[in-house]
Scaffold this motif. Structure first.
Motif, PDB file in Angstrom:
ATOM      1  N   GLU A  22      -4.668  11.319  32.084  1.00 40.42           N
ATOM      2  CA  GLU A  22      -5.675  10.462  32.268  1.00 40.42           C
ATOM      3  C   GLU A  22      -6.060  10.327  33.618  1.00 40.42           C
ATOM      4  O   GLU A  22      -7.290   9.994  34.198  1.00 40.42           O
ATOM      5  CB  GLU A  22      -5.414   8.885  31.528  1.00 40.42           C
ATOM      6  N   TRP A  25      -7.961  13.118  35.110  1.00 41.36           N
ATOM      7  CA  TRP A  25      -9.479  13.088  34.727  1.00 41.36           C
ATOM      8  C   TRP A  25     -10.169  12.537  35.985  1.00 41.36           C
ATOM      9  O   TRP A  25     -11.036  12.860  36.651  1.00 41.36           O
ATOM     10  CB  TRP A  25      -9.802  12.518  33.492  1.00 41.36           C
ATOM     11  N   GLU A  47     -16.590   9.609  31.173  1.00 42.35           N
ATOM     12  CA  GLU A  47     -15.101  10.017  31.236  1.00 42.35           C
ATOM     13  C   GLU A  47     -14.303   9.226  32.280  1.00 42.35           C
ATOM     14  O   GLU A  47     -13.088   8.875  32.180  1.00 42.35           O
ATOM     15  CB  GLU A  47     -15.002  11.658  31.320  1.00 42.35           C
ATOM     16  N   GLN A  54      -7.884   4.189  29.155  1.00 43.57           N
ATOM     17  CA  GLN A  54      -6.704   4.856  28.250  1.00 43.57           C
ATOM     18  C   GLN A  54      -5.600   4.787  29.072  1.00 43.57           C
ATOM     19  O   GLN A  54      -4.421   4.674  28.524  1.00 43.57           O
ATOM     20  CB  GLN A  54      -7.249   6.348  27.819  1.00 43.57           C
ATOM     21  N   LYS A 109     -10.550  17.731  26.403  1.00 44.08           N
ATOM     22  CA  LYS A 109     -10.544  16.740  25.258  1.00 44.08           C
ATOM     23  C   LYS A 109      -9.628  17.064  24.176  1.00 44.08           C
ATOM     24  O   LYS A 109      -8.801  16.457  23.493  1.00 44.08           O
ATOM     25  CB  LYS A 109     -11.871  16.650  24.722  1.00 44.08           C
ATOM     26  N   GLU A 112      -6.012  16.750  24.922  1.00 41.64           N
ATOM     27  CA  GLU A 112      -5.674  15.220  24.721  1.00 41.64           C
ATOM     28  C   GLU A 112      -5.452  14.769  23.406  1.00 41.64           C
ATOM     29  O   GLU A 112      -4.575  14.189  23.231  1.00 41.64           O
ATOM     30  CB  GLU A 112      -6.652  14.116  25.704  1.00 41.64           C
ATOM     31  N   GLU A 142     -11.105  10.605  22.182  1.00 42.09           N
ATOM     32  CA  GLU A 142     -11.346  11.826  22.600  1.00 42.09           C
ATOM     33  C   GLU A 142     -11.978  12.904  21.796  1.00 42.09           C
ATOM     34  O   GLU A 142     -12.593  13.680  21.813  1.00 42.09           O
ATOM     35  CB  GLU A 142      -9.605  12.452  22.820  1.00 42.09           C
TER      36      GLU A 142
HETATM   37 FE   LIG Z   1      -8.417  10.753  27.836  1.00 43.37          FE
END
Ligand SMILES: [Fe+2]
Length: 161
Positions: A22, A25, A47, A54, A109, A112, A142
């Protein structure tokens, strides 16, 4: 390096791995933002918000389990996002770059989603209902994000001959 020996220790490892994903990202999208074509730019703020929320959930879960959330490098997701960065530099601005980036983001995605499912399975076996609920919420986010990207891919593919 100490070895993981119990299911709860493995759940902590899974949470730490997810948490670094996370964070990755957030870091990588900030670097990529200028190179993301306008057609898929809306993914970036979505995102950034999703991964921050998250990460916060994972930090709360790690605290309940008495462990730090920050420990593990998510090698898989960081490699996928490195690949996205390379695409952003080597593919001309426009629909082809957008298609490549959507493909890379979808790999992220999916990585994850399956990683959350490992953590959900461990939590379920441990009878940790709160962890199951929190991790399932993120797993579902996700999956929904991937479905949105798949629709975007279809639209982008219509724009090339
Ligand atoms: Fe995520």
């Amino acid at each position: 390096m100490s070895q993981t020996r119990t299911p709860v220790e493995l759940l902590i490892v899974a949470i730490q791995d997810l948490h670094d994903g996370e964070i990755a990202w957030g870091e990588r999208l900030a670097e990529l933002r200028e190179a993301v074509p306008a057609s898929i730019l809306s993914f970036v703020p979505d995102e950034l918000a999703r991964s921050a929320a998250q990460a916060f959930r994972l930090e709360a879960l790690a605290e309940i389990l008495g462990a730090p959330a920050q420990k593990m490098e998510n090698i898989w997701l960081r490699a996928i996002l490195d690949d996205a960065k390379r695409d952003s530099e080597t593919i001309v601005e426009g629909p082809l770059r957008a298609i490549a980036l959507v493909g890379a983001f979808r790999k992220g995605k999916q990585s994850e989603r399956v990683s959350y499912e490992t953590a959900i399975g461990l939590s379920r076996q441990l009878g940790h209902d709160e962890a199951v609920a929190v991790l399932t919420l993120s797993r579902d986010e996700e999956a929904a994000a991937d479905a949105d990207l798949a629709r975007l891919l279809d639209e982008l593919l219509q724009t090339i001959s």
